[in-house]
Design a protein around this motif. Sequence first.
Motif, mmCIF file in Angstrom:
data_model
loop_
_atom_site.group_PDB
_atom_site.id
_atom_site.type_symbol
_atom_site.label_atom_id
_atom_site.label_comp_id
_atom_site.label_asym_id
_atom_site.label_seq_id
_atom_site.Cartn_x
_atom_site.Cartn_y
_atom_site.Cartn_z
ATOM 1 N N ASP A 108 0.811 -1.224 0.000
ATOM 2 C CA ASP A 108 0.000 0.000 0.000
ATOM 3 C C ASP A 108 0.842 1.271 0.000
ATOM 4 O O ASP A 108 0.338 2.349 -0.298
ATOM 5 N N THR A 109 2.124 1.174 0.344
ATOM 6 C CA THR A 109 2.962 2.384 0.403
ATOM 7 C C THR A 109 3.464 2.812 -0.973
ATOM 8 O O THR A 109 4.122 3.850 -1.083
ATOM 9 N N GLU A 110 3.158 2.045 -2.006
ATOM 10 C CA GLU A 110 3.669 2.392 -3.333
ATOM 11 C C GLU A 110 3.323 3.841 -3.687
ATOM 12 O O GLU A 110 2.172 4.245 -3.586
ATOM 13 N N GLU A 111 4.342 4.586 -4.085
ATOM 14 C CA GLU A 111 4.240 5.997 -4.493
ATOM 15 C C GLU A 111 4.007 6.972 -3.343
ATOM 16 O O GLU A 111 3.955 8.178 -3.558
ATOM 17 N N PHE A 112 3.851 6.504 -2.116
ATOM 18 C CA PHE A 112 3.672 7.412 -0.971
ATOM 19 C C PHE A 112 4.850 8.384 -0.847
ATOM 20 O O PHE A 112 4.687 9.537 -0.491
ATOM 21 N N VAL A 113 6.047 7.856 -1.139
ATOM 22 C CA VAL A 113 7.262 8.658 -0.937
ATOM 23 C C VAL A 113 7.237 9.953 -1.744
ATOM 24 O O VAL A 113 7.843 10.945 -1.375
ATOM 25 N N ASN A 114 6.505 9.935 -2.845
ATOM 26 C CA ASN A 114 6.479 11.120 -3.707
ATOM 27 C C ASN A 114 5.648 12.261 -3.124
ATOM 28 O O ASN A 114 5.796 13.409 -3.541
ATOM 29 N N GLU A 115 4.759 11.952 -2.181
ATOM 30 C CA GLU A 115 3.795 12.947 -1.692
ATOM 31 C C GLU A 115 4.450 14.238 -1.213
ATOM 32 O O GLU A 115 4.007 15.333 -1.553
ATOM 33 N N CYS A 116 5.505 14.111 -0.374
ATOM 34 C CA CYS A 116 6.009 15.341 0.245
ATOM 35 C C CYS A 116 6.891 16.154 -0.696
ATOM 36 O O CYS A 116 7.361 17.224 -0.337
ATOM 37 N N GLN A 117 7.077 15.673 -1.922
ATOM 38 C CA GLN A 117 7.759 16.509 -2.913
ATOM 39 C C GLN A 117 6.861 17.669 -3.364
ATOM 40 O O GLN A 117 7.287 18.542 -4.102
ATOM 41 N N ARG A 118 5.617 17.666 -2.866
ATOM 42 C CA ARG A 118 4.732 18.808 -3.126
ATOM 43 C C ARG A 118 5.168 20.045 -2.341
ATOM 44 O O ARG A 118 4.771 21.150 -2.662
ATOM 45 N N ILE A 119 5.971 19.834 -1.278
ATOM 46 C CA ILE A 119 6.355 20.942 -0.396
ATOM 47 C C ILE A 119 7.465 21.760 -1.066
ATOM 48 O O ILE A 119 8.459 21.192 -1.537
ATOM 49 N N ARG A 120 7.284 23.069 -1.109
ATOM 50 C CA ARG A 120 8.162 23.972 -1.862
ATOM 51 C C ARG A 120 9.643 23.803 -1.543
ATOM 52 O O ARG A 120 10.479 23.770 -2.438
ATOM 53 N N SER A 121 9.983 23.700 -0.260
ATOM 54 C CA SER A 121 11.400 23.701 0.138
ATOM 55 C C SER A 121 12.100 22.356 -0.075
ATOM 56 O O SER A 121 13.322 22.279 -0.061
ATOM 57 N N VAL A 122 11.324 21.296 -0.296
ATOM 58 C CA VAL A 122 11.887 19.941 -0.245
ATOM 59 C C VAL A 122 12.668 19.586 -1.506
ATOM 60 O O VAL A 122 12.180 19.740 -2.622
ATOM 61 N N ARG A 123 13.923 19.128 -1.284
ATOM 62 C CA ARG A 123 14.764 18.705 -2.407
ATOM 63 C C ARG A 123 15.098 17.219 -2.327
ATOM 64 O O ARG A 123 15.338 16.582 -3.338
ATOM 65 N N ALA A 124 15.136 16.692 -1.107
ATOM 66 C CA ALA A 124 15.457 15.270 -0.935
ATOM 67 C C ALA A 124 14.506 14.660 0.089
ATOM 68 O O ALA A 124 14.162 15.298 1.089
ATOM 69 N N VAL A 125 14.097 13.437 -0.192
ATOM 70 C CA VAL A 125 13.061 12.790 0.607
ATOM 71 C C VAL A 125 13.464 11.366 0.957
ATOM 72 O O VAL A 125 14.018 10.656 0.117
#
Length: 332
Positions: A253-270
Amino acid sequence: MVITGDFKKTAKLIKKSTSCLVTSHTRPDGDAVGSMKAMCQTIEALGKKAQPLLLSPLADWYSFLFSSPVPVFGNDITLEQLAEGSFGQFDLVIIVDTNSYVQLPEFDKWLKDTHLPILVIDHHITGDGFGTVELIDSTAAATGEIVYDLLKYAKWPVTEDIAEALFVALSTDTGWFRFENSDARVFRNASALIECGAKPAEIYRRMYQNYTPARFQLLGRMIKSLEFDSDGQIALQHLTRADFDQTGAVGRDTEEFVNECQRIRSVRAVALFVELADDNWRCSLRSDGSVDVREIAQKFGGGGHKMAAGVNMPGPFADARGKIVAEFRTRL
Ligand SMILES: [Mn+2]
């Protein structure tokens, strides 16, 4: 880079086979299952047998691709059954979307032993080179693109089902056409697949608007776990076994979850850490391109691409987290 000779050798190998075992990496994603499905359909259309085999269970949102359940190695089929031939007699093994033994846990034991020819179709830079024939194009956004190139080269028909499967492969590995790898070739191929019968809106609904409540609740838990480092450039999230138990969600169920917080303006690495049953943590890494996450994953025994990679890290969580944060910090 692919040279034409590889297509020729690939087509030749498939043509002379009669029964193919088709598989891909553990935790199969859309590119893995879409490419598997397209290869199976193509082989069957050539009047041969194709047996798909998954190395871990198929996520619900890909089940529409297959008309009957695909056997799972380790659950439905044992290593012994594969070795003694009671699962099937094959004269060709086709492996899509990976060329690495670590991505084929347990299955690699059989693979290292088999005398059968192995065809690898893959777009990763890293690989163990176990293919008798290898069709590798690291410039392809998805393995599905290489499969499509093969079909065009060999003049094998792209049916509506194959177009749908390849569209799944292409759309998932490009984050539905929003990642940096979404180049002109991707859109040309997507366009051609739509002309062959792929229906993007329907595929999108089946894949992305098809969450179970448990999966959505798990997403909420992950968002709650969010922490920042280095002035918000690094985003860290984690999910524990308890998060799965209490929501009723499952690992895939976690597939693609990691991409979610790339919506945050300041984020470069997750980094997303998911606790595994054996106290290890599966760590998924993403970046906007300013950090090569494949380098980091490889340092700890994992692999992937520059902007998307993964690695299993031993616990406890604080140690795994600390190692990854240190790598991010030195690279930013
Ligand atoms: Mn892929």
